[in-house]
Design a protein around this motif. Structure first.
Motif, PDB file in Angstrom:
ATOM      1  N   ARG A  91     125.378  99.326   4.996  1.00 41.87           N
ATOM      2  CA  ARG A  91     126.142 100.547   5.220  1.00 41.87           C
ATOM      3  C   ARG A  91     127.609 100.160   5.424  1.00 41.87           C
ATOM      4  O   ARG A  91     127.908  99.236   6.181  1.00 41.87           O
ATOM      5  CB  ARG A  91     125.609 101.279   6.453  1.00 41.87           C
ATOM      6  CG  ARG A  91     126.240 102.638   6.712  1.00 41.87           C
ATOM      7  CD  ARG A  91     125.716 103.221   8.016  1.00 41.87           C
ATOM      8  NE  ARG A  91     126.306 104.512   8.298  1.00 41.87           N
ATOM      9  CZ  ARG A  91     125.729 105.678   8.067  1.00 41.87           C
ATOM     10  NH1 ARG A  91     124.497 105.701   7.570  1.00 41.87           N
ATOM     11  NH2 ARG A  91     126.332 106.816   8.347  1.00 41.87           N
ATOM     12  N   GLN A 102     122.773  98.844   8.288  1.00 42.99           N
ATOM     13  CA  GLN A 102     121.519  99.249   7.658  1.00 42.99           C
ATOM     14  C   GLN A 102     121.555  98.927   6.175  1.00 42.99           C
ATOM     15  O   GLN A 102     122.569  99.096   5.512  1.00 42.99           O
ATOM     16  CB  GLN A 102     121.311 100.748   7.872  1.00 42.99           C
ATOM     17  CG  GLN A 102     120.025 101.296   7.266  1.00 42.99           C
ATOM     18  CD  GLN A 102     119.921 102.798   7.448  1.00 42.99           C
ATOM     19  OE1 GLN A 102     120.830 103.424   7.993  1.00 42.99           O
ATOM     20  NE2 GLN A 102     118.834 103.387   7.004  1.00 42.99           N
ATOM     21  N   GLY A 104     120.851  99.322   2.194  1.00 43.59           N
ATOM     22  CA  GLY A 104     120.784 100.482   1.319  1.00 43.59           C
ATOM     23  C   GLY A 104     121.275 100.170  -0.080  1.00 43.59           C
ATOM     24  O   GLY A 104     121.228  99.015  -0.530  1.00 43.59           O
ATOM     25  N   PRO A 128     120.912 105.093   2.134  1.00 44.19           N
ATOM     26  CA  PRO A 128     119.917 104.196   2.732  1.00 44.19           C
ATOM     27  C   PRO A 128     118.704 104.018   1.831  1.00 44.19           C
ATOM     28  O   PRO A 128     118.350 104.904   1.049  1.00 44.19           O
ATOM     29  CB  PRO A 128     119.542 104.908   4.037  1.00 44.19           C
ATOM     30  CG  PRO A 128     119.798 106.354   3.750  1.00 44.19           C
ATOM     31  CD  PRO A 128     120.991 106.383   2.841  1.00 44.19           C
TER      32      PRO A 128
END
Length: 261
Positions: A91, A102, A104, A128
């Motif tokens: 992210r 995260q 993604g 994500p």
């Protein structure tokens, strides 16, 4: 016995080990400082180029050199069937309260420019991934009508380490590790601009995140790492010096006792 022979010639292995620790620590510390300086210089370069007039991909014949790090506007229609999902992308800025990024995708999608027979690849943003099902793509929306895209030109969307080349047959959805402009032009046999446009306009309604980090993001971390490496080098030197002085004093004491006897 003099102090030189006690510290160095009498402790060859310890001296070489200390030099190795000092060399590694200083070298890594300098490298971290250089990385921080590179990010600061990149930020200054971006700020200077951002101040220049906005370029128009529809009316100007833009080269990679001209378009890199410049603000660009483009009008056209997305080709969602040709989208490429770049996986293993963190992210851009971790969610509030999170210390880890995260995993993604970056969504790369070609934009067919209005009134031209040319295509511009757009990095539309981050979404994500499904941790349980890799091929289950996140829900995003794509306008069917003509859109005006604002962004910044870059040579590529960033690269990650990949084992070997992915030259197999194209499957849907197209989930790739990296993106190659030249290969895409050959694969589709179309005329495309020699750069990608990283979309910058915030619009949470399409399901994509575009809060791109500043180039100086992580500079403080580089300084912290540099401090740790220099501290390691200093500790290695102090350990070598103090242990050598202790050994030297012990040898002097033993030598004095032998003279008295």
């Amino acid at each position: 016995m003099n102090i030189f022979s006690s510290l160095i010639t009498g402790r060859i292995v310890a001296t070489l080990s200390a030099l190795a620790v000092i060399g590694i620590g200083c070298g890594a510390g300098v490298w971290q400082l250089n990385r921080a300086q590179q990010k600061i210089q990149l930020s200054d370069s971006l700020a200077a180029r951002f101040a220049l007039p906005v370029l128009n991909a529809n009316t100007e014949n833009l080269s990679l050199e001209v378009a890199t790090e410049r603000r660009i506007v483009a009008q056209g229609r997305f080709l969602p069937d040709q989208a490429v999902w770049l996986e293993n992308r963190p992210r851009p800025i971790p969610a509030s309260g999170s210390n880890t990024a995260q995993a993604g995708f970056y969504l790369m999608m070609p934009l067919s420019l209005d009134d031209q027979n040319r295509v511009l690849w757009v990095n539309r943003g981050w979404a994500p991934r499904n941790n349980e099902n890799r091929v289950q793509l996140p829900p995003i929306s794509t306008p069917e009508t003509a859109v005006v895209i604002e962004g910044v030109g870059f040579p590529h969307p960033g690269r990650v380490y990949a084992l070997g080349e992915q030259d197999g047959p194209i499957t849907q959805p197209r989930i790739e590790q990296n993106f190659d402009l030249a290969k895409e032009a050959t694969r589709h046999n179309w005329v495309q601009l020699p750069f990608i446009l990283r979309e910058s306009k915030a619009d949470s309604s399409d399901g994509l995140v575009r809060n791109w980090p500043s180039p100086t993001n992580g500079v403080d971390r580089h300084y912290a790492y540099a401090f740790q490496w220099f501290a390691l080098a200093l500790c290695g030197f102090l350990f070598w010096l103090i242990s050598g002085l202790i050994q030297y004093k012990r040898q002097r004491k033993d030598f004095g006792d032998e003279v008295e006897r």
